[in-house]
Design an enzyme around this catalytic site. Sequence first.
Site, PDB file in Angstrom:
ATOM      1  N   GLY A   1      -8.379  -6.371   0.434  1.00  0.00           N
ATOM      2  CA  GLY A   1      -8.216  -7.706   1.045  1.00  0.00           C
ATOM      3  C   GLY A   1      -9.181  -8.785   0.887  1.00  0.00           C
TER       4      GLY A   1
ATOM      5  CB  CYS B   1      -2.883  -0.338   9.103  1.00  0.00           C
ATOM      6  SG  CYS B   1      -1.463  -0.791   9.338  1.00  0.00           S
TER       7      CYS B   1
ATOM      8  N   GLY C   1       2.367   2.028  15.055  1.00  0.00           N
ATOM      9  CA  GLY C   1       3.886   1.357  14.878  1.00  0.00           C
ATOM     10  C   GLY C   1       4.068   0.140  15.803  1.00  0.00           C
ATOM     11  CB  ALA C   2       4.461  -2.760  15.195  1.00  0.00           C
TER      12      ALA C   2
ATOM     13  CB  ALA D   1      -0.973   0.011   0.976  1.00  0.00           C
TER      14      ALA D   1
ATOM     15  CB  SER E   1      -9.033  -0.900   1.736  1.00  0.00           C
ATOM     16  OG  SER E   1      -9.316  -1.779   0.604  1.00  0.00           O
ATOM     17  CB  THR E   2     -11.385  -4.346   5.169  1.00  0.00           C
ATOM     18  OG1 THR E   2     -10.741  -4.026   6.491  1.00  0.00           O
ATOM     19  CG2 THR E   2     -12.482  -5.461   5.352  1.00  0.00           C
TER      20      THR E   2
ATOM     21  CD  GLU F   1      -8.549   1.700   8.074  1.00  0.00           C
ATOM     22  OE1 GLU F   1      -7.233   1.829   8.580  1.00  0.00           O
ATOM     23  OE2 GLU F   1      -8.641   1.060   7.009  1.00  0.00           O
TER      24      GLU F   1
ATOM     25  CD  GLU G   1      -0.677  -8.058   8.370  1.00  0.00           C
ATOM     26  OE1 GLU G   1      -1.134  -7.494   9.114  1.00  0.00           O
ATOM     27  OE2 GLU G   1       0.188  -8.957   8.941  1.00  0.00           O
ATOM     28  CG  LEU G   2      -7.031  -6.937   5.038  1.00  0.00           C
ATOM     29  CD1 LEU G   2      -8.249  -7.822   4.803  1.00  0.00           C
ATOM     30  CD2 LEU G   2      -6.084  -6.671   3.779  1.00  0.00           C
TER      31      LEU G   2
END
Length: 509
Positions: free
Chosen positions: A245, A296, A458-459, A159, A241-242, A396, A262-263
């Site tokens: 996905g 996201c 974040g992660a 994305a 986006s969902t 979202e 990963e949506l």
Amino acid sequence: MAEDILKAFSITAAQSGVSTGSSWLPTHGADLTSWSPVDNQQIATIKSATREDYDQVVAVAQEAFKEWRMWPAPKRGEVVRQIGVALREHKEQLGKLVSYEMGKSLQEGYGEVQEMIDICDFAVGLSRQLHGLTMHSERPGHRMYEQWHPLGITGIISAFNFPVAVWSWNAMLAWVCGNVCIWKPSEKTPITALACQHIAASVFAANQVPEGVCCLITGNRDAGEWMAHDKRIALISATGSTRMGKAVGAAVGERLGRSILELGGNNAIIITPDADLDMALIGAVFGAVGTAGQRCTSTRRLIIHENVYDAFIARLVKAYAQLRIGNPLDQHNHVGPLIDHAAVNAYLDALEQVKQQGGTFLVEGGRLTGAGYESGCYVKPCIAAVENTYDIVQHETFAPILYVMKYATLPEAIAMQNDVPQGLSSAIMTTNLREAEQFLSFAGSDCGIANVNIGTSGAEIGGAFGGEKETGGGRESGSDAWKAYMRRQTNTINYSHSLPLAQGIKFDL
């Protein structure tokens, strides 16, 4: 600006956007133009892939896989290590390109490249740890174990909001696992993809990696659909986006392929009476306005205890008044533009829906105009007091709109947190151990990520990244996410002089 970026990565005008590694196919596909949301300037126009180009890329990748999978995993890891070195050398230039093409702040652009470097480091270590288990057999003179083999071609659909990092999360793991990759980047950010292709291809060429291990196709929705329906692509990892996905998941599932999805996220922070409000403020504001709300993991909802609601809202409104919105390459600015005019229109539509459904704006939103905002993509981060049940809150919106609401008890807050279709990231701000543990328990957050005294945005590379429900259920990056890129095989070896059957079955001849 654009000319300097193109020169830094050896990107030429009207360049092909189709590559099998160091080779660029002479495609006659449609023009794909990248416009910067920062100043509405054209960065470059490239030629996207035709269906014939795509099939040629897949054929080359299939042949490359036969050789690449035979390289020892640590040797594949060494190649990825060198990609990490090359990314370090290009961090400043690539970070600026990310910021200019996507619109996120320069520090976030640098941070995204750092994520790429970090996943390279992780993958290098992983290349010596692709281990299986050994099990005791119920039959004497037998040994059982499991091992992991490469899948084949990994298709990566990324994305615009993380135009390079998410590709690297997938590609670096896929490569050390012995797979080859075909990357279809967002049509909104193709130039960052070309830059990454040049960087990776130069490393692969220096190590005599077979052509076809690192492939790129650019294009619109059609290119992603080719990949999703193609049984030659063993794994599709799609971020978006969902809605997107669900279409990808259905196409891949119909052919019994594998997918990592990963949506969307609709992430909330619960702020309790025992929260450190200074920490909560930092987490909430950055989570809501970082990347102009186009992550996201962006914070969409604040669920605030009624006893601290007024005090925290006062701090929040004051903080929003201090936000600086403008050119993201100016490090004094906090918030850059949305990706394009369509995103701005979606943001404005969401504001109207908030009003129609009964919400009250505590900080007004709107499009920014005038000097510095000529691109038409700059908007005001806003705050709206709402109910969690509003239809607009259940969706979202990829923009800096923060919804705030009250709660009375922690079970009520957790229920509100979970009562949305998405399940990516969540957080609680509290110094109360019992509240923290309740939030993390099986009766707590239903998201793939649940944080305490950290925001939703974040992660870290070391943990598996992904979410539940309409977020897709996929996992990328750290922990044992590597297993999604490999196939499991159970092996039984009989080293005895007889052939006993399992479960004691007798079969005498």
